[in-house]
Design a protein around this motif. Structure first.
Motif, PDB file in Angstrom:
ATOM      1  N   VAL A  65      35.838   7.536 -81.736  1.00 36.13           N
ATOM      2  CA  VAL A  65      36.856   6.956 -80.865  1.00 36.13           C
ATOM      3  C   VAL A  65      37.957   6.314 -81.691  1.00 36.13           C
ATOM      4  O   VAL A  65      37.685   5.530 -82.597  1.00 36.13           O
ATOM      5  N   SER A  66      39.191   6.638 -81.357  1.00 35.31           N
ATOM      6  CA  SER A  66      40.330   5.923 -81.944  1.00 35.31           C
ATOM      7  C   SER A  66      41.200   5.431 -80.802  1.00 35.31           C
ATOM      8  O   SER A  66      41.463   6.174 -79.864  1.00 35.31           O
ATOM      9  N   GLY A  67      41.641   4.172 -80.885  1.00 40.23           N
ATOM     10  CA  GLY A  67      42.443   3.596 -79.819  1.00 40.23           C
ATOM     11  C   GLY A  67      41.620   2.656 -78.961  1.00 40.23           C
ATOM     12  O   GLY A  67      40.389   2.660 -79.010  1.00 40.23           O
ATOM     13  N   PRO A  68      42.307   1.858 -78.144  1.00 40.18           N
ATOM     14  CA  PRO A  68      41.618   0.853 -77.318  1.00 40.18           C
ATOM     15  C   PRO A  68      40.952   1.465 -76.100  1.00 40.18           C
ATOM     16  O   PRO A  68      41.577   2.223 -75.357  1.00 40.18           O
ATOM     17  N   THR A  69      39.678   1.135 -75.915  1.00 39.84           N
ATOM     18  CA  THR A  69      38.944   1.608 -74.738  1.00 39.84           C
ATOM     19  C   THR A  69      38.016   0.513 -74.267  1.00 39.84           C
ATOM     20  O   THR A  69      37.305  -0.091 -75.068  1.00 39.84           O
ATOM     21  N   ASN A  70      37.983   0.258 -72.960  1.00 36.97           N
ATOM     22  CA  ASN A  70      37.052  -0.702 -72.394  1.00 36.97           C
ATOM     23  C   ASN A  70      36.057  -0.059 -71.445  1.00 36.97           C
ATOM     24  O   ASN A  70      35.149  -0.724 -70.963  1.00 36.97           O
ATOM     25  N   CYS A  71      36.248   1.215 -71.182  1.00 34.66           N
ATOM     26  CA  CYS A  71      35.362   1.941 -70.285  1.00 34.66           C
ATOM     27  C   CYS A  71      35.217   3.354 -70.829  1.00 34.66           C
ATOM     28  O   CYS A  71      36.219   4.052 -71.019  1.00 34.66           O
ATOM     29  N   MET A  72      33.964   3.751 -71.097  1.00 35.47           N
ATOM     30  CA  MET A  72      33.729   5.079 -71.649  1.00 35.47           C
ATOM     31  C   MET A  72      32.573   5.728 -70.928  1.00 35.47           C
ATOM     32  O   MET A  72      31.695   5.049 -70.395  1.00 35.47           O
ATOM     33  N   ALA A  73      32.567   7.055 -70.948  1.00 35.69           N
ATOM     34  CA  ALA A  73      31.551   7.783 -70.201  1.00 35.69           C
ATOM     35  C   ALA A  73      31.233   9.104 -70.868  1.00 35.69           C
ATOM     36  O   ALA A  73      32.026   9.632 -71.653  1.00 35.69           O
ATOM     37  N   TRP A  74      30.075   9.619 -70.534  1.00 34.80           N
ATOM     38  CA  TRP A  74      29.694  10.989 -70.864  1.00 34.80           C
ATOM     39  C   TRP A  74      29.644  11.790 -69.563  1.00 34.80           C
ATOM     40  O   TRP A  74      29.022  11.349 -68.581  1.00 34.80           O
ATOM     41  N   GLY A 120      29.615  13.072 -64.020  1.00 31.73           N
ATOM     42  CA  GLY A 120      29.372  11.944 -64.898  1.00 31.73           C
ATOM     43  C   GLY A 120      27.892  11.654 -64.994  1.00 31.73           C
ATOM     44  O   GLY A 120      27.207  11.628 -63.980  1.00 31.73           O
ATOM     45  N   VAL A 121      27.384  11.453 -66.212  1.00 35.80           N
ATOM     46  CA  VAL A 121      25.964  11.171 -66.379  1.00 35.80           C
ATOM     47  C   VAL A 121      25.696   9.753 -66.870  1.00 35.80           C
ATOM     48  O   VAL A 121      24.629   9.200 -66.609  1.00 35.80           O
ATOM     49  N   ALA A 122      26.646   9.147 -67.575  1.00 36.54           N
ATOM     50  CA  ALA A 122      26.442   7.789 -68.069  1.00 36.54           C
ATOM     51  C   ALA A 122      27.785   7.139 -68.354  1.00 36.54           C
ATOM     52  O   ALA A 122      28.707   7.803 -68.825  1.00 36.54           O
ATOM     53  N   PHE A 171      18.042   9.412 -70.877  1.00 38.05           N
ATOM     54  CA  PHE A 171      19.251   9.303 -71.705  1.00 38.05           C
ATOM     55  C   PHE A 171      19.603   7.838 -71.915  1.00 38.05           C
ATOM     56  O   PHE A 171      19.381   7.002 -71.037  1.00 38.05           O
ATOM     57  N   THR A 172      20.186   7.541 -73.082  1.00 37.57           N
ATOM     58  CA  THR A 172      20.657   6.184 -73.377  1.00 37.57           C
ATOM     59  C   THR A 172      22.065   6.252 -73.946  1.00 37.57           C
ATOM     60  O   THR A 172      22.301   6.928 -74.962  1.00 37.57           O
ATOM     61  N   ILE A 173      22.992   5.558 -73.288  1.00 39.39           N
ATOM     62  CA  ILE A 173      24.367   5.490 -73.767  1.00 39.39           C
ATOM     63  C   ILE A 173      24.550   4.195 -74.549  1.00 39.39           C
ATOM     64  O   ILE A 173      23.981   3.152 -74.188  1.00 39.39           O
ATOM     65  N   SER A 174      25.329   4.262 -75.624  1.00 35.95           N
ATOM     66  CA  SER A 174      25.559   3.059 -76.424  1.00 35.95           C
ATOM     67  C   SER A 174      26.885   3.181 -77.164  1.00 35.95           C
ATOM     68  O   SER A 174      27.400   4.287 -77.351  1.00 35.95           O
ATOM     69  N   ARG A 175      27.409   2.033 -77.562  1.00 37.80           N
ATOM     70  CA  ARG A 175      28.616   1.994 -78.382  1.00 37.80           C
ATOM     71  C   ARG A 175      28.290   1.305 -79.705  1.00 37.80           C
ATOM     72  O   ARG A 175      27.592   0.302 -79.736  1.00 37.80           O
TER      73      ARG A 175
END
Length: 124
Positions: free
Chosen positions: A24-33, A44-46, A65-69
């Motif tokens: 990821v490059s740039g500002p993000t406060n909400c992300m999804a797969w 959308g799954v996560a 599944f586990t989503i993480s940042r």
């Protein structure tokens, strides 16, 4: 401007595991797969919200599944365990800057930024 690049897809037998990453490059406060199987709509799954924190999983992947940042590495991850043939799809990471309503965002229209996708194939 936000840029997203997925990696980590591949082929695995049912019951196996894969880990997807999205640089990821740039500002993000909400992300999804999201994922899209042939002949089907993208789903959308996560979803993960940065601040305040929060995570959403679709019923089809919950518990597997586990989503993480990883903020230090600027990556979004998706750990996929107990994979099933029906998980076969192209997987996309998506992002937006706004956090409000993040965990209720299921539509592709909710996310302006997308990666190019990475293929996941699960054989029985």
């Amino acid at each position: 401007q936000v840029q997203l690049v997925e990696s980590g897809g591949g082929s695995v037998q049912a019951g196996g595991s894969l880990r997807l990453s999205c640089a990821v490059s740039g500002p993000t406060n909400c992300m999804a797969w999201f994922r899209q199987a042939p002949g089907k709509e993208r789903e959308g799954v996560a979803t993960i919200r940065a601040t305040p924190g929060g995570i959403y999983y679709s019923d089809s992947v919950k518990g597997r599944f586990t989503i993480s940042r990883d903020n230090a590495k600027n990556t979004l991850n998706l750990q996929m365990n107990s994979l099933k043939p029906e998980d076969t799809a192209m997987y996309y990471c998506a992002a937006r800057v706004q956090w409000a309503g993040c965990l209720n965002s299921r539509s592709i229209q909710d996310f302006p930024y997308w990666g190019q996708g990475t293929q996941v194939t699960v054989s029985s």
